[in-house]
Design a protein around this motif. Structure first.
Motif, mmCIF file in Angstrom:
data_model
loop_
_atom_site.group_PDB
_atom_site.id
_atom_site.type_symbol
_atom_site.label_atom_id
_atom_site.label_comp_id
_atom_site.label_asym_id
_atom_site.label_seq_id
_atom_site.Cartn_x
_atom_site.Cartn_y
_atom_site.Cartn_z
ATOM 1 N N VAL A 177 48.598 -44.281 -8.203
ATOM 2 C CA VAL A 177 49.990 -44.171 -8.614
ATOM 3 C C VAL A 177 50.668 -45.535 -8.625
ATOM 4 N N SER A 178 50.067 -46.512 -7.950
ATOM 5 C CA SER A 178 50.622 -47.872 -7.936
ATOM 6 C C SER A 178 50.147 -48.691 -9.126
ATOM 7 N N SER A 179 49.368 -48.103 -10.030
ATOM 8 C CA SER A 179 48.928 -48.813 -11.233
ATOM 9 C C SER A 179 50.144 -49.178 -12.079
ATOM 10 N N PRO A 180 50.037 -50.237 -12.893
ATOM 11 C CA PRO A 180 51.155 -50.593 -13.780
ATOM 12 C C PRO A 180 51.558 -49.410 -14.656
ATOM 13 N N LEU A 181 52.833 -49.266 -14.857
ATOM 14 C CA LEU A 181 53.359 -48.079 -15.517
ATOM 15 C C LEU A 181 52.829 -47.917 -16.935
ATOM 16 N N ASP A 182 52.806 -49.005 -17.712
ATOM 17 C CA ASP A 182 52.370 -48.846 -19.102
ATOM 18 C C ASP A 182 50.878 -48.534 -19.181
ATOM 19 N N THR A 183 50.093 -48.913 -18.159
ATOM 20 C CA THR A 183 48.682 -48.537 -18.112
ATOM 21 C C THR A 183 48.543 -47.029 -17.938
ATOM 22 N N LEU A 184 49.356 -46.452 -17.079
ATOM 23 C CA LEU A 184 49.340 -45.002 -16.889
ATOM 24 C C LEU A 184 49.746 -44.273 -18.164
ATOM 25 N N LEU A 185 50.715 -44.818 -18.873
ATOM 26 C CA LEU A 185 51.168 -44.175 -20.104
ATOM 27 C C LEU A 185 50.098 -44.242 -21.187
ATOM 28 N N LEU A 186 49.506 -45.398 -21.341
ATOM 29 C CA LEU A 186 48.503 -45.574 -22.390
ATOM 30 C C LEU A 186 47.254 -44.737 -22.122
ATOM 31 N N SER A 187 46.960 -44.462 -20.861
ATOM 32 C CA SER A 187 45.791 -43.656 -20.519
ATOM 33 C C SER A 187 46.107 -42.165 -20.482
ATOM 34 N N GLY A 188 47.361 -41.805 -20.709
ATOM 35 C CA GLY A 188 47.726 -40.394 -20.768
ATOM 36 C C GLY A 188 47.940 -39.715 -19.439
ATOM 37 N N HIS A 189 48.118 -40.466 -18.374
ATOM 38 C CA HIS A 189 48.361 -39.873 -17.055
ATOM 39 C C HIS A 189 49.868 -39.743 -16.841
ATOM 40 N N TYR A 190 50.447 -38.742 -17.474
ATOM 41 C CA TYR A 190 51.899 -38.628 -17.517
ATOM 42 C C TYR A 190 52.500 -38.175 -16.181
ATOM 43 N N ALA A 250 57.385 -44.064 -12.222
ATOM 44 C CA ALA A 250 58.687 -44.441 -12.776
ATOM 45 C C ALA A 250 59.796 -44.203 -11.764
ATOM 46 N N ALA A 251 59.757 -43.055 -11.079
ATOM 47 C CA ALA A 251 60.781 -42.759 -10.075
ATOM 48 C C ALA A 251 60.736 -43.768 -8.935
ATOM 49 N N ARG A 252 59.531 -44.118 -8.511
ATOM 50 C CA ARG A 252 59.413 -45.100 -7.429
ATOM 51 C C ARG A 252 59.956 -46.453 -7.853
ATOM 52 N N ASN A 253 59.670 -46.850 -9.077
ATOM 53 C CA ASN A 253 60.168 -48.143 -9.557
ATOM 54 C C ASN A 253 61.679 -48.145 -9.737
ATOM 55 N N ILE A 254 62.231 -47.012 -10.136
ATOM 56 C CA ILE A 254 63.691 -46.913 -10.264
ATOM 57 C C ILE A 254 64.349 -47.187 -8.913
ATOM 58 N N VAL A 255 63.801 -46.572 -7.879
ATOM 59 C CA VAL A 255 64.422 -46.646 -6.550
ATOM 60 C C VAL A 255 64.173 -47.988 -5.878
ATOM 61 N N THR A 256 62.990 -48.586 -6.085
ATOM 62 C CA THR A 256 62.619 -49.749 -5.269
ATOM 63 C C THR A 256 62.431 -51.049 -6.043
ATOM 64 N N ALA A 257 62.001 -50.985 -7.314
ATOM 65 C CA ALA A 257 61.571 -52.206 -7.995
ATOM 66 C C ALA A 257 62.620 -52.835 -8.890
ATOM 67 N N ALA A 258 63.612 -52.077 -9.285
ATOM 68 C CA ALA A 258 64.591 -52.581 -10.258
ATOM 69 C C ALA A 258 65.869 -53.038 -9.554
ATOM 70 N N SER A 259 66.517 -54.007 -10.152
ATOM 71 C CA SER A 259 67.805 -54.478 -9.643
ATOM 72 C C SER A 259 68.913 -53.536 -10.112
ATOM 73 N N PRO A 260 69.932 -53.291 -9.295
ATOM 74 C CA PRO A 260 71.022 -52.386 -9.688
ATOM 75 C C PRO A 260 71.775 -52.849 -10.928
#
Length: 408
Positions: free
Chosen positions: A82-95, A102-112
């Motif tokens: 689940v810690s794989s890069p987001l676009d890698t998960l999307l391109l491989s179809g692991h939605y 995406a939820a984890r990155n929203i909460v922790t990785a992005a600036s407000p």
């Protein structure tokens, strides 16, 4: 969603991007006056920062249930982290994993204040929830956006909308789902259509590129209204609405008109009005295509003609038509599956089973294929549960991913 999620990313943090792609792919079309990255807003360095920390509330994003996940997908040998890069998960179809990431990155990785990244991640989260059939959950989480028509979501100096167009479209549909009122969705699309018309009028006379984009968006709003009518069960209303779009001469190319006619054909097929469907298909076939390859047009028109035979209970003619298409387009999964379904209608269950089983082994699996093959298993043997589990294990073990199932 008309734009691949993995290719619509802004300049994301390294935790979100794939290591193999230094820069996310650009949009295939220009994105004027919206999308958090409009040229006008980028050209203004003194734009006041806005606080979007309300999007990062952990309570707004729910844990995804695992009770509906088939066991083979929970322990798939090629399951990414689940810690794989987001676009890698999307391109491989692991939605499903992409939705969690995406939820984890929203909460922790992005600036407000990094609205580009936040809106992209919210779009990925909501779209992936829809792809794994968690529409009710997506509708509930979409409420975190609030009123997208408020001035808060506008650039303070240029009045450019900060939210990407595709997220705004998705939010309209989810708002209708969340409140259990499809008419709310229709009203939302008409409001976006009004904005499209205003933007076309405001665009400079020489700026044809901007006008083309907004005209395309206006057409998309019209098509989505028809989609809402279909989901409401008002198929005849959807057919009549698409008829107004296909006959409109409002800056519409022949290819656009053909596409709408093909959609209208499918709607009348579902209604059961075979004459109207044949009439629409005839108009679509007679129109000249300037961008679609002739083979593509032949495939689509031939498939719809065969479906007309099927809808008219002419099963032998439908089988013959799909067999001809299968000979011409042996690698096309849609044709192969439809041929198998027609064989089922004619009682040739064994032949249908062979076709569907070969298709499941040779091509990426998809929902209707798995459903139809499972149905054949139930018709053919009492050991259908074992066959279904074997099918799930085969799909889960493939490297091309099975994230569309909603179960990793």
């Amino acid at each position: 969603m008309t734009t691949p999620l993995a290719d619509s990313a802004p300049n994301l943090p390294s935790r979100v991007k794939s290591p193999g792609r230094a820069d996310p792919s650009p949009h295939p079309h220009p994105q004027p006056q919206d999308g958090a990255a409009g040229a006008a807003s980028r050209g203004i360095d003194d734009m006041p920062s806005k606080d979007f920390s309300f999007l990062q509330d952990p309570s707004a994003y729910h844990a995804l249930p695992a009770t509906t996940v088939p066991a083979p997908f929970l322990n798939a040998p090629n399951l990414p982290s689940v810690s794989s890069p987001l676009d890698t998960l999307l391109l491989s179809g692991h939605y499903r994993l992409a939705a969690i990431a995406a939820a984890r990155n929203i909460v922790t990785a992005a600036s407000p204040t990094d609205h580009e990244t936040l809106f992209h991640l919210v779009h990925v989260r909501l779209a992936c929830l829809c792809l794994i059939q968690e529409h009710a959950l997506a509708a509930q989480e979409a409420k975190v956006l609030g009123d997208l028509d408020s001035a808060f979501y506008r650039h303070p100096l240029t009045n450019v909308h900060l939210v990407p167009w595709h997220l705004r479209l998705l939010a309209v549909r989810l708002a209708a789902l969340g409140y259990g009122e499809w008419r709310k969705g229709i009203m939302g699309y008409y409001e976006l259509a009004r904005e499209c018309r205003e933007s076309i009028i405001k665009a400079a006379a020489s700026d044809e590129e901007t006008k083309t984009v907004w005209r395309s968006r206006l057409r998309e709003c019209g098509i989505r209204v028809a989609n809402v009518l279909v989901e409401m069960g008002d198929l005849e209303g959807a057919g009549r609405h698409l008829g107004t779009l296909s006959s409109s001469s409002e800056e519409q190319t022949k290819d656009d008109a053909r596409d709408v006619l093909l959609m209208e054909t499918l709607v009348w097929l579902r209604v059961g009005d075979i004459q109207a469907a044949r009439r629409c298909l005839s108009r679509a076939s007679s129109s000249t295509s300037t961008s679609s390859p002739s083979e593509t047009s032949a495939l689509i028109d031939g498939t719809l003609a065969a479906l007309l035979h099927l809808a008219d209970s002419e099963y032998a003619a439908a089988v013959s038509s799909f067999e001809t298409l299968h000979t011409t387009f042996p690698a096309d999964a849609m044709v192969t599956q439809n041929l198998a379904v027609c064989l089922l209608y004619t009682g040739r269950i064994a032949d249908a089973k062979i076709l569907l089983a070969e298709l499941a082994e040779q091509s990426p699996a998809f929902h209707s294929l798995v459903f139809n093959l499972s149905t054949v298993y139930e018709l053919c043997t009492e050991r259908n549960r074992e066959n279904k589990l074997s099918l799930a294990e085969m799909i889960a073990g493939r490297k091309d991913g099975g994230g569309w199932v909603g179960a990793e």
